[in-house]
Design an enzyme around this catalytic site. Structure first.
Site, PDB file in Angstrom:
ATOM      1  N   SER A   1      19.978 -26.373  36.156  1.00  0.00           N
ATOM      2  CA  SER A   1      21.292 -25.336  35.852  1.00  0.00           C
ATOM      3  C   SER A   1      22.270 -26.201  35.060  1.00  0.00           C
ATOM      4  O   SER A   1      22.696 -27.010  36.014  1.00  0.00           O
ATOM      5  CB  SER A   1      21.107 -24.392  37.110  1.00  0.00           C
ATOM      6  N   ALA A   2      23.134 -25.590  34.681  1.00  0.00           N
ATOM      7  CA  ALA A   2      23.324 -25.666  33.777  1.00  0.00           C
ATOM      8  C   ALA A   2      24.965 -26.279  34.317  1.00  0.00           C
ATOM      9  O   ALA A   2      25.639 -27.155  34.252  1.00  0.00           O
ATOM     10  CB  ALA A   2      23.912 -25.335  32.992  1.00  0.00           C
ATOM     11  N   HIS A   3      25.254 -25.547  35.581  1.00  0.00           N
ATOM     12  CA  HIS A   3      26.701 -25.782  35.974  1.00  0.00           C
ATOM     13  C   HIS A   3      26.849 -26.434  37.161  1.00  0.00           C
ATOM     14  O   HIS A   3      27.722 -26.969  37.598  1.00  0.00           O
ATOM     15  CB  HIS A   3      27.275 -24.075  36.087  1.00  0.00           C
TER      16      HIS A   3
ATOM     17  N   THR B   1      17.839 -11.087  25.763  1.00  0.00           N
ATOM     18  CA  THR B   1      18.589 -10.957  24.425  1.00  0.00           C
ATOM     19  C   THR B   1      19.435 -12.769  25.547  1.00  0.00           C
ATOM     20  O   THR B   1      19.491 -12.561  27.104  1.00  0.00           O
ATOM     21  CB  THR B   1      19.703 -10.776  24.716  1.00  0.00           C
TER      22      THR B   1
ATOM     23  N   ASN C   1      20.271 -31.070  47.998  1.00  0.00           N
ATOM     24  CA  ASN C   1      22.266 -30.483  47.457  1.00  0.00           C
ATOM     25  C   ASN C   1      23.009 -30.323  49.141  1.00  0.00           C
ATOM     26  O   ASN C   1      23.529 -31.396  48.773  1.00  0.00           O
ATOM     27  CB  ASN C   1      22.124 -28.997  47.110  1.00  0.00           C
TER      28      ASN C   1
ATOM     29  N   GLN D   1      19.558 -30.500  41.698  1.00  0.00           N
ATOM     30  CA  GLN D   1      20.456 -31.600  41.629  1.00  0.00           C
ATOM     31  C   GLN D   1      20.540 -33.696  41.115  1.00  0.00           C
ATOM     32  O   GLN D   1      21.082 -34.354  41.663  1.00  0.00           O
ATOM     33  CB  GLN D   1      20.616 -32.262  43.552  1.00  0.00           C
TER      34      GLN D   1
ATOM     35  N   CYS E   1      29.016 -21.348  55.858  1.00  0.00           N
ATOM     36  CA  CYS E   1      29.359 -19.699  56.383  1.00  0.00           C
ATOM     37  C   CYS E   1      28.633 -19.143  55.548  1.00  0.00           C
ATOM     38  O   CYS E   1      29.027 -18.584  54.795  1.00  0.00           O
ATOM     39  CB  CYS E   1      30.998 -19.285  56.849  1.00  0.00           C
TER      40      CYS E   1
ATOM     41  N   ALA F   1      19.469 -21.809  38.045  1.00  0.00           N
ATOM     42  CA  ALA F   1      18.468 -22.314  38.936  1.00  0.00           C
ATOM     43  C   ALA F   1      17.605 -21.374  40.100  1.00  0.00           C
ATOM     44  O   ALA F   1      16.048 -21.569  40.141  1.00  0.00           O
ATOM     45  CB  ALA F   1      18.415 -23.956  39.926  1.00  0.00           C
TER      46      ALA F   1
END
Ligand SMILES: *Cc1c(COP(=O)(O)O)cnc(C)c1O
Length: 398
Positions: A203-205, A244, A155, A183, A330, A75
């Protein structure tokens, strides 16, 4: 079965790979290793077929067509491509962008970069729940506005924005609407047509897929969005993003989307119940707790709480077996209070006292009950050392 420790309640930071996603990826990490751009042998064809299936799975989760999906490394890249890509492509038309100060850094920083390069950015002020209204957006639009970038769900606090209303305003004024939906995708229904979204980052994760892969939806019709590519090279992804393709990762993104789509409604109900169990369980036993974020218009698995008279960092240390995030993210060496909490008007003291709990697919009621115990014990221990809390208890102003 004994509870396995530590308990993970930081799903908004990242999620574990679902085993079913890993299984879908495995062939592409081993036997089907071809380059999806190789047009003249079966290794390439197989890889390409895997990528195209994934593109369809991704597209169908957000009501798009497979051709609208540009695959990226995540993302952060999608946001950069959308914002800088539109800004450069439409520089002749205008130089004004609209966003908010509580977006993810991957939106804020590209906007700041553009500010330093001749563009003008309006930073809309969210309300105390973190909501940006369509009216605010409408008021900020000028004849120089080329892009609105507002996230679907935050998020840190989980607040959900009125995306469809913002999309409507954007289209009425012929301004492109980019939505960082990282999110939201897979957790709540998102439809680029119904919501008038022109560009969407995911985003995949964050949805049980692998790290390092994501996508940008780019509208092709009504209106067509064009982008200046940010990664020059072989002209992959309709010339918008060379490199690629990460075939196994992309297959994982697709499988992750498919699973989220199938399980979304049920999972949202389950997570909302667990989230509220956590919230209520804490509030029932700890005083001076405030919710950061919208009370109802909020992601199913997110609850961000401030514990007055307690340092979030210290509380995290007290509950070592519960993985959460504190509002003193942080990002820098200095413990700056969260800019999101600051952005919705939370005092520095309460921002430093905040903890984000984010639940997900593998969160159980047993884990939630354990977390409640840890929070209650931690807060009590820390407050016993706090003269400010003692004074508050006695009713004296402090
Ligand atoms: C995690 C996150 C990002 C960044 O995604 P990556 O794929 O890790 O680069 C962007 N926006 C939001 C809202 C996020 O939660």
């Amino acid at each position: 079965m004994a509870l396995e420790l530590p308990v993970y309640l930081d799903y908004n930071a990242t999620t574990p790979l679902d085993r079913r996603v890993l299984e879908a990826m495995m062939p592409y990490l081993t036997t089907d290793f071809g380059n999806a751009a190789s047009r003249n042998h079966s290794f390439g064809w197989k890889a390409e077929a895997g990528v195209e299936t994934a593109r369809e799975q991704m597209a169908s989760l957000i009501g798009a067509a497979a051709k609208d999906i540009v695959l990226t490394s995540g993302a952060t890249e999608s946001n950069n491509l959308a914002i800088k890509g539109v800004a450069e492509m439409y520089a002749e038309k205008g130089n004004h962008l609209i966003t908010s100060p509580i977006e993810h850094k991957a939106v804020i920083d590209p906007c700041k970069y553009l500010e330093e390069h001749g563009y003008r950015v309006t930073w809309l002020r969210p309300d105390r729940y973190g909501v940006i209204s369509a009216d605010q957006v409408a008021e900020a639009i000028t004849d120089k506005t080329i892009l609105i970038s507002i996230m679907a769900a935050n998020n840190e606090i989980g607040t959900i924005n009125p995306v469809a209303d913002i999309g409507q305003v954007a289209h009425k004024h012929n301004v492109f609407f980019h939505c960082d939906a990282t999110q939201a995708v897979g957790k709540i229904p998102i439809d680029v047509e119904a919501m008038g979204i022109d560009l969407l980052s995911a985003s995949a994760h964050k949805i049980y897929g692998p790290k390092g892969v994501g996508c940008l939806y780019v509208r092709r019709h009504g209106p067509r969005v064009r982008l200046t590519c940010q990664m020059h090279g072989g002209g992959h992804e309709r010339g918008m993003r060379s490199g690629t393709l990460n075939v196994a990762g992309i297959v994982g993104l697709g499988a992750a989307c498919e699973l989220c789509g199938r399980e979304m409604a049920k999972e949202a109900r389950r997570l909302t119940a667990l989230r509220d169990r956590l919230h209520r369980g804490i509030v029932a036993r700890v005083d001076y707790v405030t919710l950061n974020g919208h009370p109802t218009q909020r992601l199913p698995g997110t609850v961000n709480l401030s514990f007055a008279y307690v340092e979030g960092e210290a509380l995290m240390m007290k509950m070592k077996d519960v993985a959460v995030s504190s509002g003193s993210a942080c990002t820098s060496a200095s413990l700056e209070p969260s800019f999101v909490l600051r952005g919705i008007g939370v005092s520095d003291a309460l921002a430093h006292s905040s903890i984000r709990f984010s639940l997900g697919r593998f969160t159980t009621a047993e884990q939630i009950d354990y977390a409640i115990e840890q929070v209650v014990r931690g807060v009590n221990e820390l407050r016993q050392l706090s003269p400010l809390y003692e004074a508050a208890e006695k009713g004296s102003p402090s």
